[in-house]
Design an enzyme around this catalytic site. Structure first.
Site, mmCIF file in Angstrom:
data_model
loop_
_atom_site.group_PDB
_atom_site.id
_atom_site.type_symbol
_atom_site.label_atom_id
_atom_site.label_comp_id
_atom_site.label_asym_id
_atom_site.label_seq_id
_atom_site.Cartn_x
_atom_site.Cartn_y
_atom_site.Cartn_z
ATOM 1 C CB THR A 33 9.043 -0.820 11.959
ATOM 2 O OG1 THR A 33 9.569 -2.029 12.307
ATOM 3 C CG2 THR A 33 9.933 -0.417 10.814
ATOM 4 C CD GLU A 86 3.249 -2.560 6.500
ATOM 5 O OE1 GLU A 86 4.416 -2.305 6.150
ATOM 6 O OE2 GLU A 86 2.917 -3.644 7.012
#
Length: 408
Positions: free
Chosen positions: A191, A277
């Site tokens: 992504t 993340e």
């Protein structure tokens, strides 16, 4: 080749802009523009996920087509993925609006989206945002920087890079790029949205070949969480403003172009992996002494994708057994009793195992090395002359905190 400041506006003739259109976020910009008055040739690579977002399908057609490309419109917050016919219709409406505002063919408008899957784009806000982008587009590094910030989702920092090189005829060519990516990152595209611009005059064949060949050793060698996204896109635009003699596939200048492009792609890939993340460290893995490049790639990716290894890096724990384990289930054949393993960082270098067993090393020094923001593992399997590098990050509770309630 020389590294320079900047991103997508570093190359001649490229403009950028950002806007707060209220797509999903409040109090921040969430749309970005890349624009070239001079028509661009375009090359692209896209997600291998069977579930492809509407903008991916749209861009695949644009890149495969013959229409001149002048405009890229990008939004963050909503991915326009798993949105059916309505989502594709919104791509068409976006292209039509951009075509009207900028006076360009709609068949050559590229579109990017990133964010939550399953939500429909608020198309009227997006169309209004296109006008805002057109009114504020500028040349210069600051415009490119603001565009890079606008496409961020869970990213903690913008990702930009630029380089220049000199062609055989003495002309200077620039390549610059911006990207976003933090989660849903896994080899075979992730992504991430990556936009690269160049003022090189180059054939479509050379442009496409250079990108497709380099993706294998850059974007496809990174992983944050093992999830291959629906929206992965890398676009490369060339407007020819440098005025160099046209670069053709296989020429000396093509090799220079490839080297510069590789630097841009590798730098962006590492920035994405290091900004995973919840991550606190970039984790780089090199497998050397392999019998083939394929074998080295398989082993390096297996290590960098191992959750147990990533957790050990987060804990600054030199748990080398997890690395050997990940190599063992990779599917690649090697002799574990010949493996040497080293950890490196700005704190130094330390051999952890020799010929498959632990050597006498300092746990305190190993912890110091593994406590740095960039950590490397080097595995020598002593089978040949080939090597490959993969990039990832450590795995912390922060990853769960971000993704447990990302949609809600």
């Amino acid at each position: 080749m020389e590294k320079i400041k900047g991103g997508v506006t570093a190359a001649k003739g490229f403009y950028a802009a950002s806007a707060a259109a209220g797509i999903k976020y409040e109090g921040r910009t969430d749309m970005a523009l890349i624009y070239s008055k001079k028509a661009c040739k375009a090359a692209g690579t896209f997600t291998t996920n069977v579930v492809k977002a509407a903008p991916v399908k749209w861009d695949q057609k644009v890149v495969a087509g013959t229409a001149p490309v002048h405009v890229v419109v990008i939004n963050s917050g909503i991915a326009n993925a798993c949105t059916g016919a309505e989502g594709m219709e919104y791509c068409l409406e976006t292209a039509k609006e951009a075509a009207k505002v900028f006076g360009v063919p709609e068949e050559g408008v590229l579109i990017g989206s990133t964010g939550v899957i399953g939500m429909q784009i608020p198309i009227e806000r997006l169309k209004a945002g296109i006008t805002l982008l057109a009114d504020s587009k500028k040349k210069g590094l600051e415009a490119g920087h603001l565009a890079a910030k606008a496409i961020m989702t869970t990213d903690t920092k913008e990702k930009e890079v630029a380089v220049k090189f000199t062609c055989a005829d003495g002309t200077e060519v620039t390549i610059g790029g911006m990207a976003k990516g933090s989660g849903m990152i896994h080899p075979n595209m992730c992504t991430m949205l990556s936009y690269i611009t160049t003022d090189a005059k180059i054939t479509k064949k050379a442009l496409t070949k250079a990108l497709k060949e380099d993706v294998k050793d850059t974007y496809n060698m990174i992983s944050v969480d093992g999830d291959t996204s629906t929206n992965d896109t890398v676009l490369l635009l060339a407007n020819g403003k440098a005025g160099n003699e046209k670069i053709r596939y296989g020429s000396e200048d093509y090799e220079k172009f490839k080297e510069a492009l590789h630097y841009v792609n590798e730098t962006i890939s590492k920035k994405i992996a290091g900004d995973g993340e919840g991550a606190t460290a970039l984790f780089e893995v090199t497998v050397k002494g392999a019998a083939s490049k394929k074998q080295a790639k398989v082993l390096a990716k297996s290590i960098v994708c191992s959750n147990l290894t990533k957790a050990a890096i987060a804990g600054h724990d030199a748990n080398w057994g997890r690395i050997l384990c990940a190599m063992g289930y990779s599917g690649a054949e090697f002799d574990p009793e010949k493996v040497d393993l080293f950890f490196e960082s700005q704190a130094g270098s330390l051999q952890i195992i020799g010929n498959g067993t632990a050597v006498d090393y300092s746990e305190e020094k190993a912890t110091e090395i593994l406590s740095q923001p960039e950590v490397k593992a080097i595995a020598d399997i002593k089978m040949g002359e080939h090597e490959a590098t993969a990039w990832g990050c450590d795995l912390t509770h922060g990853y769960i905190d971000i993704n447990a309630d990302y949609r809600s």
